[in-house]
Design an enzyme around this catalytic site. Structure first.
Site, short mmCIF file in Angstrom:
data_model
loop_
_atom_site.label_atom_id
_atom_site.label_comp_id
_atom_site.label_asym_id
_atom_site.label_seq_id
_atom_site.Cartn_x
_atom_site.Cartn_y
_atom_site.Cartn_z
N PHE A 185 29.60 0.58 34.73
CA PHE A 185 28.57 0.08 33.81
C PHE A 185 27.81 1.19 33.11
CE2 PHE A 185 25.68 0.89 37.30
CZ PHE A 185 24.43 1.02 36.73
N LYS A 186 27.86 2.40 33.66
CA LYS A 186 27.15 3.51 33.03
C LYS A 186 27.67 3.79 31.62
CE LYS A 186 24.97 3.95 36.93
NZ LYS A 186 24.86 5.10 37.78
N ASP A 187 28.94 3.43 31.35
CA ASP A 187 29.49 3.61 30.01
C ASP A 187 28.72 2.83 28.96
OD1 ASP A 187 31.68 5.30 30.67
OD2 ASP A 187 32.85 3.58 31.33
N LEU A 196 25.79 5.26 28.31
CA LEU A 196 26.12 6.66 28.08
C LEU A 196 27.12 6.86 26.94
CD1 LEU A 196 26.02 7.88 31.75
CD2 LEU A 196 24.63 8.74 29.87
N THR A 211 27.32 7.79 37.03
CA THR A 211 26.62 8.39 35.90
C THR A 211 27.26 9.71 35.49
OG1 THR A 211 24.47 7.36 36.29
CG2 THR A 211 24.45 9.48 35.18
#
Length: 495
Positions: free
Chosen positions: A111-113, A116, A146
């Site tokens: 989900f960090k994509d 980011l 992350t």
């Protein structure tokens, strides 16, 4: 309406979103929060004709008001392009009567994509807005996801260096390999002999070290962060909660303005805070369900009002949640204290000095938006097997924590409200735990043997990002003690 940003700890300066994004942390060590929350002022039915990028522009434009529309649209277009394997970017998958929000279709399968992928573009635009010519040094601590997402996002971005610290023994094999094989002349990955809290604490101390920051400034560098302490990461995460609500409307499973629940597996509190911010904007959320693993400091806090990190730090099969100091909780404290920065500052000082703080009754009463529970290691693994056997659907260890806690919530409350479960990572990032949960006959297989087996079990092709790891060479081998992070940065930047 122009939105400015202020510190959770009382710094009197009000800054633009460009300033807040670029600085990451406020001068007093606090986190930036908006001076007021914008409101969703169109109907959700109106949003049904909008794609993900259009919803993203609508939401983000309300927060980052010093960006001109064309610049912001370019940031969004560059972020949510064909690097995402789903046209929906964050598809909502209905499995029986469950709704899994799949947040892992980006380049690093987590989900960090979602945030980011856009942050590098927001940072470059912020520099342009502020006429800053210095080289940006992105300093990041990671509990697993992350780091790779930030490295991917900032890889070979002009006039940036990215330095990632991760706990050497606190991430999965695949997570580590994703990071230490990262290409890019501006990428630097360092394992530390400590846990994520040690890495995060070190990063925060470096940001707060005025002497060190002045030294970097004199050498034409400026520090910024890719962690969720950066408001430029948090705001884009609001978007997928709004998008998922619209998807529910589209399939006819809810009516306009019908309330939903949201379940989020969380360690650093950023992902569930984004859902709370969405609720503040007017998204009809009934209950925010906070799912913890055995490092259940957040669960205890929501249920008791006491935040106590004086406990054993546990390494689990859901390593991105192996966190005891949840940085983004500070933003929630600010909200439930009626915007009292002095109270927040005192609580943060108590945590730093004593490892514990307790909120007052008035603040505790405002936690009724939340429900919290946790899943044991055994429950996490058995839930993966249960979901696979019941629905022929494969989830990763973090999503398993969320689903397990949701089942506990249903049993305790009998609440039948439609509920979105944030599925935060691909099962292919944790093949050992996932495959062995489903069938323990594969103990002898290597990581990539397990990945192939997972592909067979799930009937899903191995993602390209994982497949490529087989042949990628290790390019980052550095390891340091947790108190030597600043020295490492000095060496990298030659200051």
């Amino acid at each position: 309406m122009d939105i400015l940003y202020k510190s959770t700890r009382g710094d009197s300066n009000r800054v633009t979103s460009s300033d807040a994004i670029l600085k990451g942390l406020a001068n007093d060590g606090g986190l930036y929060v908006p001076t007021e929350f914008p409101y969703i002022d169109i109907t959700f039915k109106d949003m049904m004709s909008m794609n993900y990028k259009e919803i993203a522009f609508y939401i983000i434009n309300k927060f980052f008001t010093d960006f001109d529309e064309l610049t912001l649209k370019n940031c969004i277009d560059n972020a949510y392009d064909d690097k995402f394997s789903s046209n929906l970017v964050a598809p909502l998958k209905k499995i029986d009567n469950n709704y899994f929000l799949e947040l892992y279709h980006g380049p690093t399968l987590a989900f960090k994509d979602m945030a980011l992928s856009i942050l590098p573009h927001l940072l470059k635009a912020s520099c342009k807005n502020l006429n800053i010519q210095k080289e940006i040094v992105i300093l990041t601590a990671t509990s697993g996801d992350t780091g790779k997402a930030a490295l991917e996002g900032f890889n070979n971005v002009d006039k940036t260096q990215i330095i990632v610290f991760y706990p050497k023994k606190g991430v999965s094999t695949i997570q580590e390999k994703q990071m230490i094989t990262q290409d890019g002349k501006n990428t630097h990955v360092i394992g530390i002999n400590g846990n994520f809290d040690d890495a995060q604490r070190g990063v925060k101390e470096i940001f707060s070290d005025k002497k060190f920051n002045n030294l970097l400034s004199n050498k034409n560098y400026i520090l910024s962060s890719a962690n969720s302490i950066n408001i430029g990461r948090l705001v884009p995460q609001i978007v997928y909660y709004v998008s998922s609500y619209v998807q529910l409307l589209k399939i006819g499973d809810i009516q306009e303005n019908e309330k939903i629940n949201v379940v989020v597996p969380t360690g650093n509190f950023g992902n569930i805070l984004a859902a709370f911010y969405a609720k503040n904007m007017g998204l009809p959320i009934n209950k925010l369900i906070c799912a913890s693993n055995e490092n259940n400091v957040l669960c205890d806090f929501i249920n008791t009002g006491v935040y106590d990190i004086r406990r054993e730090f546990k390494l689990t099969s859901s390593p991105s949640m192996d966190i005891l100091i949840s940085s983004n909780l500070e933003r929630l404290l600010y909200e439930i204290s009626s915007d009292n920065p002095y109270l927040v500052r005192n609580l943060m000082e108590e945590l730093k000095t004593n490892g514990i703080y307790a909120i007052n009754e008035n603040m505790k009463n405002k936690l009724d938006h939340f429900y919290a529970d946790f899943a044991t290691q055994e429950e996490t693994l058995s839930t993966i097997k249960e979901v696979y056997n019941d629905f022929n659907y494969v989830i990763d260890t973090h999503t398993s924590v969320a689903y397990c806690v949701y089942q506990k919530y249903r049993q305790k409350t009998n609440d039948s409200t439609k509920t979105i479960i944030a599925s935060t990572a691909s099962p292919f990032k944790f093949p050992e735990s996932v495959v062995k949960s489903i069938d323990n006959n594969y103990d002898v297989l290597s990581d990539f043997g397990l990945i192939d087996k997972l592909s067979n079990i799930s009937n899903i092709k191995v993602p390209k990002a994982v497949q490529e790891l087989k042949s990628k060479r290790v390019v980052h081998c550095s390891i340091c003690k947790k108190d030597k992070m600043k020295s490492i940065i000095n060496n990298i930047l030659n200051v």
